[in-house]
Design a protein around this motif. Sequence first.
Motif, short mmCIF file in Angstrom:
data_model
loop_
_atom_site.label_atom_id
_atom_site.label_comp_id
_atom_site.label_asym_id
_atom_site.label_seq_id
_atom_site.Cartn_x
_atom_site.Cartn_y
_atom_site.Cartn_z
N HIS A 275 52.26 56.93 0.65
CA HIS A 275 52.67 55.98 -0.38
C HIS A 275 53.30 54.70 0.17
CE1 HIS A 275 53.60 55.23 -4.71
NE2 HIS A 275 54.49 54.43 -4.17
N GLY A 276 54.30 54.79 0.99
CA GLY A 276 54.94 53.58 1.51
C GLY A 276 56.18 53.91 2.32
N TYR A 277 56.47 53.09 3.33
CA TYR A 277 57.67 53.23 4.17
C TYR A 277 57.76 54.61 4.81
CZ TYR A 277 59.34 48.88 2.10
OH TYR A 277 59.48 47.57 1.70
N THR A 278 56.62 55.20 5.11
CA THR A 278 56.59 56.55 5.68
C THR A 278 56.13 56.50 7.13
OG1 THR A 278 56.40 57.82 3.65
CG2 THR A 278 55.28 58.72 5.57
N ASN A 279 56.73 57.36 7.96
CA ASN A 279 56.38 57.46 9.38
C ASN A 279 55.57 58.73 9.65
OD1 ASN A 279 57.56 55.13 10.26
ND2 ASN A 279 59.45 56.09 10.97
N LYS A 280 54.36 58.51 10.15
CA LYS A 280 53.60 59.60 10.76
C LYS A 280 53.09 59.02 12.09
CE LYS A 280 49.45 62.28 10.79
NZ LYS A 280 49.48 62.14 12.26
N TYR A 281 54.04 58.73 12.95
CA TYR A 281 53.78 57.92 14.13
C TYR A 281 52.99 58.68 15.20
CZ TYR A 281 55.34 53.38 15.98
OH TYR A 281 55.41 52.08 16.37
N HIS A 282 53.14 59.97 15.24
CA HIS A 282 52.70 60.75 16.40
C HIS A 282 51.45 61.57 16.10
CE1 HIS A 282 56.55 59.62 18.16
NE2 HIS A 282 57.12 60.04 17.05
N ALA A 283 51.00 62.31 17.13
CA ALA A 283 49.85 63.19 16.96
C ALA A 283 50.15 64.25 15.91
CB ALA A 283 49.50 63.84 18.30
N GLY A 284 49.10 64.76 15.31
CA GLY A 284 49.22 65.73 14.23
C GLY A 284 48.19 65.38 13.17
N PHE A 285 48.01 66.27 12.21
CA PHE A 285 46.96 66.09 11.21
C PHE A 285 47.54 66.15 9.80
CE2 PHE A 285 44.01 68.24 8.24
CZ PHE A 285 43.01 67.28 8.18
N ILE A 286 47.15 65.18 8.97
CA ILE A 286 47.44 65.21 7.53
C ILE A 286 46.12 65.02 6.80
CG2 ILE A 286 48.52 63.98 5.61
CD1 ILE A 286 50.50 65.63 7.13
N GLY A 287 45.75 66.00 5.97
CA GLY A 287 44.47 65.93 5.28
C GLY A 287 44.57 66.31 3.81
N HIS A 288 43.83 65.59 2.97
CA HIS A 288 43.75 65.85 1.53
C HIS A 288 45.14 66.02 0.92
CE1 HIS A 288 39.65 66.71 2.90
NE2 HIS A 288 39.29 66.35 1.68
N SER A 289 46.01 65.07 1.23
CA SER A 289 47.42 65.16 0.86
C SER A 289 47.90 63.86 0.24
CB SER A 289 48.27 65.47 2.10
OG SER A 289 47.88 66.69 2.68
N TYR A 290 49.05 63.94 -0.44
CA TYR A 290 49.76 62.77 -0.94
C TYR A 290 51.19 62.87 -0.42
CZ TYR A 290 51.00 58.98 -4.21
OH TYR A 290 51.40 57.79 -4.76
N VAL A 291 51.57 61.88 0.39
CA VAL A 291 52.90 61.85 1.00
C VAL A 291 53.68 60.70 0.37
CG1 VAL A 291 54.18 61.69 3.17
CG2 VAL A 291 51.91 62.75 3.14
N GLY A 292 54.88 60.98 -0.11
CA GLY A 292 55.68 59.98 -0.81
C GLY A 292 56.29 58.93 0.10
N GLU A 293 57.29 58.23 -0.41
CA GLU A 293 57.95 57.15 0.33
C GLU A 293 59.07 57.68 1.22
OE1 GLU A 293 57.60 53.00 -2.10
OE2 GLU A 293 59.26 54.32 -2.65
#
Length: 420
Positions: free
Chosen positions: A263-281
């Motif tokens: 959504h916004g202002y979120t850190n997923k800076y590093h290796a790893g997997f996010i799939g078919h998801s909704y991540v908030g602020e």
Amino acid sequence: MKLCVFEDEGYKNLFPLTLTRATFELKCGHTTLLEKILRNFGKAQASYFLREYLTPVFRHRVNAEAVNDINVLKTDDFLIVNGRLLLHSGELTFEDEDEVGIYGEALVYARVRKETVKRYLTRGFTGFLGKIKEEVSARELKATMVTYPWDLVNNNPEAVKDDFKAIEKKGILGRFHEQAAVYGGGEEVYVAKDAEVHPFVVLDTTSGPIIIDEGAKVFPFSRVEGPSCIGRNSWVVRANMHSGSAVGPNCRVGGEVEESIIHGYTNKYHAGFIGHSYVGEWVNLGALTTNSDLKNDYGAVEVYINGKLMNTGETKVGCFIGDHTKTGIGSLINTGTVIGTMSNILSSGEPSPKYIPSFCWYFRRRFWRGPSVERALQTAERVMKRRRVTLRSEDVKLFQHLYDMTREEREKLISRGRNE
């Protein structure tokens, strides 16, 4: 005719994403549901009806004046639109001066004259909607209504395509290094004037368009597949972004992302997997945080909705994470997991449970009562300050309210863990 956007009781099925925002502030594609509605019907003199506890923060975010003001409806003819409507450009047309659009049991829109409003407005807004639904001529629609969180994810690829057409901008206007490449049609790319695409980046448009908004940067060794969008001032760092992804604004994203909304202002800076998801602020996903979006037996995924496990009918469903939640390094998130706001997940070497309530810590395979809400807000203030954003008094009151609102479900799980 003036515009009114409202949220109905369907917001409850969209928790935790709607704990901190109105239904129509959710994103799908490059824009929110509200931005799509305003784009279709004009931005002038819109009014809004939403949960009372969200009103102060909503006023600030949207710069809205007419919020939960029933008297506004007496001033003109109105088009009243359900904020769960995922509206595509030019999709909604009208036949009569007074008419109601229905999809299933949901009121999608009501087009009513001033005289009609005055006739039925004695019962408050909810009662008013119920009355005009009964009395005004109704049309059955084939509308796209957001009912559950995975509806946003599933509709995201087409929403990106629609947003790309709607912005009416294309081409490379920003800095695009000669050793970066567009694989596919160049007319399916928009790189904004102040955006940067560094060397050794591939933008693959063979399956759909790519939007790279103002101030965004795509750093070396990244690959972005359309349809996808990178929001204003976001960074994509050594990432593999699969089609159907929407990031930002102001995010930092690395590793692998597939058909997800961040959504916004979120850190997923590093290796790893996010799939078919909704991540908030304001979420921080620690290094190697990985979610499952597919069961080993390829069966339908179940998700907790309002405390009950629900069969989604979908084989690919990831996770839904509320605002200001954090995961520790190496965290493993189970298929179809729901995580509330301001929670903290620490790696135990095993997948998380499928539901983690708000303001809760999960580690050593148990739920724990985290630090006080005051401590959690101090952390939020520090995090936001790093992005030059102020934690306002309205935000503080919102999270204090949510802490009390979610106390019962949190304490129940904590007590159950201690008794096992």
